[in-house]
Write a protein that holds these residues in place. Structure first.
Motif, PDB file in Angstrom:
ATOM      1  N   ILE A   1      -1.151  11.748  11.929  1.00 54.27           N
ATOM      2  CA  ILE A   1       0.052  12.005  11.131  1.00 54.27           C
ATOM      3  C   ILE A   1       0.125  10.925  10.068  1.00 54.27           C
ATOM      4  O   ILE A   1       0.221   9.731  10.376  1.00 54.27           O
ATOM      5  CB  ILE A   1       1.323  11.986  12.003  1.00 54.27           C
ATOM      6  CG1 ILE A   1       1.167  12.966  13.184  1.00 54.27           C
ATOM      7  CG2 ILE A   1       2.547  12.336  11.173  1.00 54.27           C
ATOM      8  CD1 ILE A   1       2.323  12.927  14.167  1.00 54.27           C
ATOM      9  N   TRP A   2       0.063  11.352   8.803  1.00 49.30           N
ATOM     10  CA  TRP A   2       0.021  10.421   7.671  1.00 49.30           C
ATOM     11  C   TRP A   2       1.389  10.361   6.993  1.00 49.30           C
ATOM     12  O   TRP A   2       1.993  11.389   6.702  1.00 49.30           O
ATOM     13  CB  TRP A   2      -1.008  10.883   6.646  1.00 49.30           C
ATOM     14  CG  TRP A   2      -2.395  11.022   7.166  1.00 49.30           C
ATOM     15  CD1 TRP A   2      -2.945  12.120   7.764  1.00 49.30           C
ATOM     16  CD2 TRP A   2      -3.431  10.033   7.147  1.00 49.30           C
ATOM     17  NE1 TRP A   2      -4.238  11.877   8.122  1.00 49.30           N
ATOM     18  CE2 TRP A   2      -4.573  10.604   7.755  1.00 49.30           C
ATOM     19  CE3 TRP A   2      -3.501   8.720   6.676  1.00 49.30           C
ATOM     20  CZ2 TRP A   2      -5.767   9.908   7.894  1.00 49.30           C
ATOM     21  CZ3 TRP A   2      -4.695   8.031   6.810  1.00 49.30           C
ATOM     22  CH2 TRP A   2      -5.806   8.620   7.414  1.00 49.30           C
ATOM     23  N   ASN A   3       1.829   9.139   6.742  1.00 53.91           N
ATOM     24  CA  ASN A   3       3.000   8.912   5.891  1.00 53.91           C
ATOM     25  C   ASN A   3       2.470   8.572   4.500  1.00 53.91           C
ATOM     26  O   ASN A   3       1.953   7.475   4.277  1.00 53.91           O
ATOM     27  CB  ASN A   3       3.857   7.777   6.452  1.00 53.91           C
ATOM     28  CG  ASN A   3       5.088   7.515   5.612  1.00 53.91           C
ATOM     29  OD1 ASN A   3       5.287   8.130   4.558  1.00 53.91           O
ATOM     30  ND2 ASN A   3       5.934   6.598   6.059  1.00 53.91           N
ATOM     31  N   LEU A   4       2.579   9.515   3.561  1.00 57.13           N
ATOM     32  CA  LEU A   4       1.980   9.317   2.243  1.00 57.13           C
ATOM     33  C   LEU A   4       2.764   8.319   1.390  1.00 57.13           C
ATOM     34  O   LEU A   4       2.273   7.895   0.348  1.00 57.13           O
ATOM     35  CB  LEU A   4       1.855  10.654   1.517  1.00 57.13           C
ATOM     36  CG  LEU A   4       1.027  11.728   2.245  1.00 57.13           C
ATOM     37  CD1 LEU A   4       0.825  12.931   1.344  1.00 57.13           C
ATOM     38  CD2 LEU A   4      -0.308  11.186   2.711  1.00 57.13           C
ATOM     39  N   ASP A   5       3.974   7.962   1.817  1.00 57.63           N
ATOM     40  CA  ASP A   5       4.716   6.919   1.099  1.00 57.63           C
ATOM     41  C   ASP A   5       3.997   5.575   1.205  1.00 57.63           C
ATOM     42  O   ASP A   5       4.079   4.745   0.301  1.00 57.63           O
ATOM     43  CB  ASP A   5       6.134   6.792   1.662  1.00 57.63           C
ATOM     44  CG  ASP A   5       7.045   7.912   1.160  1.00 57.63           C
ATOM     45  OD1 ASP A   5       6.604   8.688   0.291  1.00 57.63           O
ATOM     46  OD2 ASP A   5       8.183   8.017   1.658  1.00 57.63           O
TER      47      ASP A   5
END
Length: 475
Positions: free
Chosen positions: A159-163
């Protein structure tokens, strides 16, 4: 008393499929020949993206929807991957941002210029490295901006947090390759199918498996959440190798509610669900037809409506979001069909026949819009929120004001849950070992051929030298 068929009233009984005219299709596209079981196509209200056949890396086309007709062979491509592109998905909240994953183990985020590509794009706005093997699936969270899920052949879901451009969670409950991922309406649950023949319902933030089904009689391939009905639908193969579908209660996966055999063909069945009309579409890979059903809340749950037929087989299908449909034509669904043999992308509109030209509120209820309901931090903290709904009657072409800002980061080791994902490589599968063996055999053969050619050349030079020495001029 004579038998009479049971009559069931439905406003979607007469839905029919309408193929676009040839001038409104996309022609001359070198569609990828990769056999990976994906659609290789992604659509939103502005752009059509198709994975193409290319040498020396992976690439895909991004074409504005109004630019129909024949596409030039030198049309600009997105071509930054070093391996074949396996999946592409548009950001549901920013229409110019698309995610791609590849055999080169990376996930990349691309920002397409407003008017489309003018030259080849090789630099992604964000490169995400966390998988130790090729990445087969990407999915955007349905209600949260800048949260992206990726599933790799290392059996992990990141799960990637692109922020921040980093993986923030890892789901590590699968024992084999993940075949499909699907979210429920608010994104609080994730359903997965796996090559180990198991169907799982997972709480994505904790990675905890809430329900698990061991599908021995029904070998699952694809899964889709049926909106907010708390039900799942899977497509797969029976023990007699016939294609079938199964309906499940998400809170009890011990036994399916119903199982229904479709046919005896071998192509994978792709399910598509429209929560607004409660219609299910089934399209087989390599088939030319699309079956559609209506989902009910009571038995028999699944009611067959009709079938769209076409002689051209489909490799994959892209689906237009609801806000991109033509409501004036009573269009309730639109596919973009990939016909590999012809290099053609064919739009297929599913239309409810109505005589009135006014807006039909009964077939266009409020639908999830283009505004996110949560920020990444809110979702990661445990909040769940239903999607923000919009009406298709007024302002449904409203452009989102959200702008994607890529964080500055360097490629480095990726540690999640105390594990370095790039170093923790699972054992290789039998297929991967065979591929490595054949690749090495080909390399040995090539080197032997080169040595043989060099040996022949040396002998030729020795013979020429001998002839020169024995010539009368030298004597």
């Amino acid at each position: 008393m004579s038998w009479r068929p049971q009559y069931r009233s439905s406003k979607f009984r007469n839905v029919y499929g309408k193929v676009a005219n040839r001038e409104h299709c996309f022609d001359g596209i070198p569609i990828t020949k990769n056999v990976h079981d994906n659609h290789f196509c992604a659509v939103n209200a502005r752009f059509l993206a198709i994975v193409t056949e290319s040498a020396g890396g992976g690439s895909f086309l991004v074409i504005p929807l109004e630019q129909t007709g024949r596409i030039e062979p030198n049309y600009p491509k997105v071509c930054g991957h070093q391996g074949n592109v396996l999946d592409i998905k548009w950001n549901p909240f920013i229409e110019t941002v698309i995610a791609s994953c590849s055999e080169d183990t990376s996930v990349r985020i691309w920002e397409i210029p407003e008017g489309g590509l003018k030259r080849n794009m090789t630099e992604a706005v964000l490169e995400l490295y966390g998988h130790s093997r090729r990445v087969g699936l990407v999915e955007w969270h349905p209600t949260t901006n800048n949260i992206l899920f990726s599933a790799g052949y290392d059996y992990k879901v990141l799960i990637w947090n692109l922020d921040i451009g980093e993986p923030v969670k890892m789901i590590d409950c699968h024992a084999d390759v993940i075949l499909c991922m699907s979210f429920n309406a608010d994104g609080s649950l994730l359903a997965t199918t796996c090559k180990d023949k198991r169907l799982r319902v997972v709480e994505p933030r904790s990675g905890r498996v809430l329900q698990e089904a061991s599908c021995k009689n029904h070998r699952v391939n694809r899964v889709v959440f049926l909106g907010s009905t708390k039900r799942l639908l899977t497509t797969g193969v029976s023990r007699w190798n016939t294609r079938q579908i199964a309906l499940w209660d998400q809170e009890d996966l011990s036994m399916p509610l119903i199982e229904e055999e479709i046919d005896g063909l071998s192509g994978l069945l792709f399910p598509f669900y429209d929560a607004d009309t409660r219609m299910l579409y089934l399209a087989g890979k390599g088939d030319g037809n699309i079956r559609y059903y209506e989902i009910g809340s009571e038995k028999p749950y699944l009611s067959y409506l009709m079938e769209f037929r076409s002689p051209a087989p489909q490799k994959g299908l892209g689906v237009m979001p609801k806000h991109g449909l033509d409501v004036s034509a009573c269009e309730v669904f639109r596919f973009y069909k990939l016909v590999t043999l012809k290099g053609l992308i064919e739009p297929i509109s599913m239309i409810v026949p109505r005589r009135s030209e006014t807006y039909q509120e009964d077939i266009y209820p409020m639908t999830p819009g283009t505004e996110p309901a949560l920020t990444p931090d809110e979702w990661l903290s445990g909040m769940n929120r239903d999607p923000i709904l919009m009406s298709l009657k007024e302002g449904y072409r409203k452009v989102s004001k959200i702008v994607f800002k890529a964080p500055a980061r360097e490629k480095k080791s990726v540690v999640v849950n105390g594990i370095d994902l790039l170093e923790n490589v699972p054992p290789r599968t039998e297929n991967e070992l065979l591929r490595m063996f054949f690749r090495q055999q080909d390399e040995i053969r090539r080197l032997k051929d080169e040595l043989a050619q060099k040996d022949i050349r040396i002998r030729q030079l020795q013979l020429e030298l001998k002839n020169l020495r024995n010539s009368p001029r030298n004597t």
